[in-house]
Design an enzyme around this catalytic site. Structure first.
Site, short mmCIF file in Angstrom:
data_model
loop_
_atom_site.label_atom_id
_atom_site.label_comp_id
_atom_site.label_asym_id
_atom_site.label_seq_id
_atom_site.Cartn_x
_atom_site.Cartn_y
_atom_site.Cartn_z
N ILE A 65 0.85 -1.19 0.00
CA ILE A 65 0.00 0.00 0.00
C ILE A 65 0.89 1.25 0.00
O ILE A 65 0.99 1.95 1.00
CB ILE A 65 -0.96 0.02 1.22
CG1 ILE A 65 -1.64 -1.33 1.41
CG2 ILE A 65 -2.00 1.12 1.04
CD1 ILE A 65 -2.44 -1.44 2.70
N PRO A 66 1.55 1.53 -1.12
CA PRO A 66 2.32 2.77 -1.19
C PRO A 66 1.38 3.96 -0.99
O PRO A 66 0.31 4.02 -1.62
CB PRO A 66 2.90 2.77 -2.60
CG PRO A 66 2.71 1.39 -3.13
CD PRO A 66 1.59 0.79 -2.37
N HIS A 67 1.74 4.86 -0.11
CA HIS A 67 0.86 6.00 0.16
C HIS A 67 1.67 7.21 0.57
O HIS A 67 2.78 7.09 1.07
CB HIS A 67 -0.16 5.64 1.26
CG HIS A 67 0.47 5.24 2.55
ND1 HIS A 67 0.97 3.99 2.78
CD2 HIS A 67 0.67 5.93 3.69
CE1 HIS A 67 1.45 3.92 4.01
NE2 HIS A 67 1.30 5.10 4.58
N ALA A 68 1.07 8.37 0.33
CA ALA A 68 1.73 9.62 0.67
C ALA A 68 0.69 10.73 0.81
O ALA A 68 -0.36 10.69 0.18
CB ALA A 68 2.74 10.01 -0.41
N LEU A 103 -2.28 5.12 -2.59
CA LEU A 103 -3.18 6.12 -2.02
C LEU A 103 -2.42 7.43 -1.89
O LEU A 103 -1.36 7.48 -1.25
CB LEU A 103 -3.69 5.65 -0.66
CG LEU A 103 -4.60 6.60 0.11
CD1 LEU A 103 -5.83 6.96 -0.71
CD2 LEU A 103 -5.00 5.95 1.43
#
Length: 154
Positions: A65-68, A103
């Protein structure tokens, strides 16, 4: 709030190739680059990479779940990538990642961001969910699988 409120077929990338982390993230961001819906894609990529340096977002069980959160992101964005053969994404369990949920959120939507992350993590704990996405042949079937699991599991 559901993932499918933020997800369309054109934001689902099938055939993600195994690459280094920046290369995979570049593939996953390709839909927003093509559509122009994210003006500062390089800033979003840098924010994702900075988050990966803290701790891999490869949470295990074949999902990442790469998110920033970044002020360069005008509104919440959800993207999905599927790598049927698996990618070496430095996952916490050391296993290949098959499904990526990206996300991106602006700072004023941080609590919304957290709720979406929790929803993705809940779905991702179900091995059948990951397997069902791996088997999808087109973005429409992937979107339908996500919607079905959201209705029945989240």
């Amino acid at each position: 709030m559901t993932l499918t409120e933020y997800l369309t077929e054109d934001r689902i990338v099938l055939g993600v190739r195994n690459d280094d982390v920046p290369g995979i993230l570049g593939q996953l961001l390709a839909p927003v680059v093509r559509s122009g819906s994210l003006e500062h894609t390089e800033v979003a990529l840098a924010a994702l990479l900075a988050r990966e340096k803290v701790l891999s977002t490869g949470i295990g069980h074949g999902i990442a779940i790469p998110h920033a959160v970044s002020s360069s992101i005008p509104e919440p964005q959800v993207l999905v990538g599927i790598c049927a053969d698996g990618a070496d994404y430095e996952s916490m369990d050391g296993e290949p990642v098959h499904v990526f949920f990206v996300l991106l959120s602006p700072p004023d939507r941080a609590s919304h961001h957290t709720r979406l992350l929790a929803r993705i993590a809940r779905l991702g704990r179900d091995p059948a969910f990951v397997a069902s996405l791996r088997a999808c042949d087109d973005p429409a079937s992937a979107l339908e699988q996500i919607a079905r699991y959201e209705r029945t599991h989240a």
